[in-house]
Design an enzyme around this catalytic site. Sequence first.
Site, PDB file in Angstrom:
ATOM      1  N   SER A 209     -14.670   8.193  32.681  1.00 34.86           N
ATOM      2  CA  SER A 209     -13.580   6.853  33.181  1.00 34.86           C
ATOM      3  C   SER A 209     -13.866   5.976  32.639  1.00 34.86           C
ATOM      4  CB  SER A 209     -13.825   7.425  35.013  1.00 34.86           C
ATOM      5  OG  SER A 209     -14.668   7.032  35.080  1.00 34.86           O
TER       6      SER A 209
ATOM      7  N   ARG B   3     -14.645  18.572  39.031  1.00 31.98           N
ATOM      8  CA  ARG B   3     -15.246  17.535  39.923  1.00 31.98           C
ATOM      9  C   ARG B   3     -14.006  16.697  39.682  1.00 31.98           C
ATOM     10  NH1 ARG B   3     -19.484  13.299  37.260  1.00 31.98           N
ATOM     11  NH2 ARG B   3     -19.548  12.259  39.429  1.00 31.98           N
TER      12      ARG B   3
ATOM     13  N   ALA C  75     -24.768   8.764  37.540  1.00 28.91           N
ATOM     14  CA  ALA C  75     -24.661   7.840  38.348  1.00 28.91           C
ATOM     15  C   ALA C  75     -26.360   6.977  37.696  1.00 28.91           C
ATOM     16  CB  ALA C  75     -24.625   8.657  39.974  1.00 28.91           C
TER      17      ALA C  75
ATOM     18  N   GLU D 213     -23.058   4.857  24.628  1.00 29.73           N
ATOM     19  CA  GLU D 213     -23.455   5.022  25.977  1.00 29.73           C
ATOM     20  C   GLU D 213     -21.770   5.734  25.819  1.00 29.73           C
ATOM     21  OE1 GLU D 213     -24.017   1.911  28.231  1.00 29.73           O
ATOM     22  OE2 GLU D 213     -23.385   3.319  30.119  1.00 29.73           O
TER      23      GLU D 213
ATOM     24  N   ASN E  24     -23.885  10.347  27.970  1.00 30.67           N
ATOM     25  CA  ASN E  24     -23.060   9.902  29.641  1.00 30.67           C
ATOM     26  C   ASN E  24     -24.205  10.095  30.526  1.00 30.67           C
ATOM     27  OD1 ASN E  24     -22.070   9.707  31.702  1.00 30.67           O
ATOM     28  ND2 ASN E  24     -20.320  11.074  30.938  1.00 30.67           N
TER      29      ASN E  24
ATOM     30  N   PRO F 239     -26.198  13.756  35.847  1.00 30.91           N
ATOM     31  CA  PRO F 239     -26.314  14.230  36.367  1.00 30.91           C
ATOM     32  C   PRO F 239     -24.406  14.622  37.316  1.00 30.91           C
ATOM     33  CG  PRO F 239     -26.793  12.442  37.485  1.00 30.91           C
ATOM     34  CD  PRO F 239     -26.739  12.494  36.159  1.00 30.91           C
ATOM     35  N   ASN F 240     -24.170  15.492  37.831  1.00 29.73           N
ATOM     36  CA  ASN F 240     -22.481  16.161  38.220  1.00 29.73           C
ATOM     37  C   ASN F 240     -21.476  16.539  36.966  1.00 29.73           C
ATOM     38  OD1 ASN F 240     -23.144  15.899  41.406  1.00 29.73           O
ATOM     39  ND2 ASN F 240     -23.559  13.746  40.580  1.00 29.73           N
TER      40      ASN F 240
ATOM     41  N   ARG G  25     -13.372   0.901  38.291  1.00 26.51           N
ATOM     42  CA  ARG G  25     -13.836   1.569  40.150  1.00 26.51           C
ATOM     43  C   ARG G  25     -14.519   0.878  40.869  1.00 26.51           C
ATOM     44  NH1 ARG G  25     -15.815   7.343  37.723  1.00 26.51           N
ATOM     45  NH2 ARG G  25     -15.572   7.921  39.914  1.00 26.51           N
TER      46      ARG G  25
ATOM     47  N   HIS H 183     -18.336   6.585  28.692  1.00 30.09           N
ATOM     48  CA  HIS H 183     -18.306   7.338  30.756  1.00 30.09           C
ATOM     49  C   HIS H 183     -17.082   7.767  30.829  1.00 30.09           C
ATOM     50  CE1 HIS H 183     -21.896   5.350  32.281  1.00 30.09           C
ATOM     51  NE2 HIS H 183     -21.421   4.189  31.695  1.00 30.09           N
TER      52      HIS H 183
ATOM     53  N   TYR I 248     -11.607  13.096  35.971  1.00 24.41           N
ATOM     54  CA  TYR I 248     -12.622  13.594  34.889  1.00 24.41           C
ATOM     55  C   TYR I 248     -11.928  14.684  34.037  1.00 24.41           C
ATOM     56  CZ  TYR I 248     -16.444  10.754  37.147  1.00 24.41           C
ATOM     57  OH  TYR I 248     -17.522  10.004  37.724  1.00 24.41           O
TER      58      TYR I 248
HETATM   59  C1  DQA Z   1     -19.408   8.550  34.962  1.00 25.43           C
HETATM   60  C2  DQA Z   1     -18.827   7.531  35.659  1.00 25.43           C
HETATM   61  C3  DQA Z   1     -20.049   7.203  36.881  1.00 25.43           C
HETATM   62  O1  DQA Z   1     -20.125   6.158  37.455  1.00 25.43           O
HETATM   63  C4  DQA Z   1     -20.367   8.787  37.419  1.00 25.43           C
HETATM   64  O2  DQA Z   1     -21.132   8.292  38.525  1.00 25.43           O
HETATM   65  C5  DQA Z   1     -20.039   9.759  36.438  1.00 25.43           C
HETATM   66  C6  DQA Z   1     -19.516   9.773  35.634  1.00 25.43           C
HETATM   67  C7  DQA Z   1     -18.735   9.201  33.647  1.00 25.43           C
HETATM   68  O3  DQA Z   1     -18.558   9.444  32.844  1.00 25.43           O
HETATM   69  O4  DQA Z   1     -16.656   8.710  33.764  1.00 25.43           O
HETATM   70  O5  DQA Z   1     -20.990  10.721  37.231  1.00 25.43           O
HETATM   71  O6  DQA Z   1     -20.727   8.296  33.908  1.00 25.43           O
END
Ligand code: DQA
Length: 147
Positions: free
Chosen positions: A103, A19, A78, A99, A75, A11-12, A108, A101, A24
């Site tokens: 960030s 964003r 959330a 996996e 990825n 998501p997102n 965080r 991420h 990011y």
């Molecule tokens: C994320 C880190 C997650 O905590 C966050 O909710 C994301 C992006 C990252 O790629 O850093 O949506 O997965």
Amino acid sequence: MAKIVYILNGPNLNLLGKRQPEIYGYQTLDDVRQLCEAQAVEAGLQIVFRQSNAEHDLIDWVQEAREHGAGVIINPAAYSHTSVAILDALNMCTFPVIEVHISNIHKRESFRHHSYVTARADGLIVGCGTEGYLLALRHMATLLSDD
Ligand code: DQA
């Protein structure tokens, strides 16, 4: 026939580039897709690159990858921090799972420090920005070349 690597985004991430760019970065998800495509061609791999805001799509795509894929780079965004269902889907797969991420989730908020998916991941790349996808793909190519 080229092995298929599924690159799945949660998501997102459709809004990558717009964003919270201070976290990011400015590359869009389509930029990332194009870079992954180019690297996959060089590595002799095929990629399926997808994004959804819906947990069930990610689960369905992991199940699809289980049938047609040789590995998954994910990825889960959330859903990393909440989804036992995505972990369960990945646990049904016998191929490599990496996996990613963008960030550094460990730098965080504390609720981001735990990812359910990590329990299944063979590799984990955090905090390398969108380059993390390319690092993951490179490692996936190494893992699959041993087959
Ligand atoms: C994320 C880190 C997650 O905590 C966050 O909710 C994301 C992006 C990252 O790629 O850093 O949506 O997965």
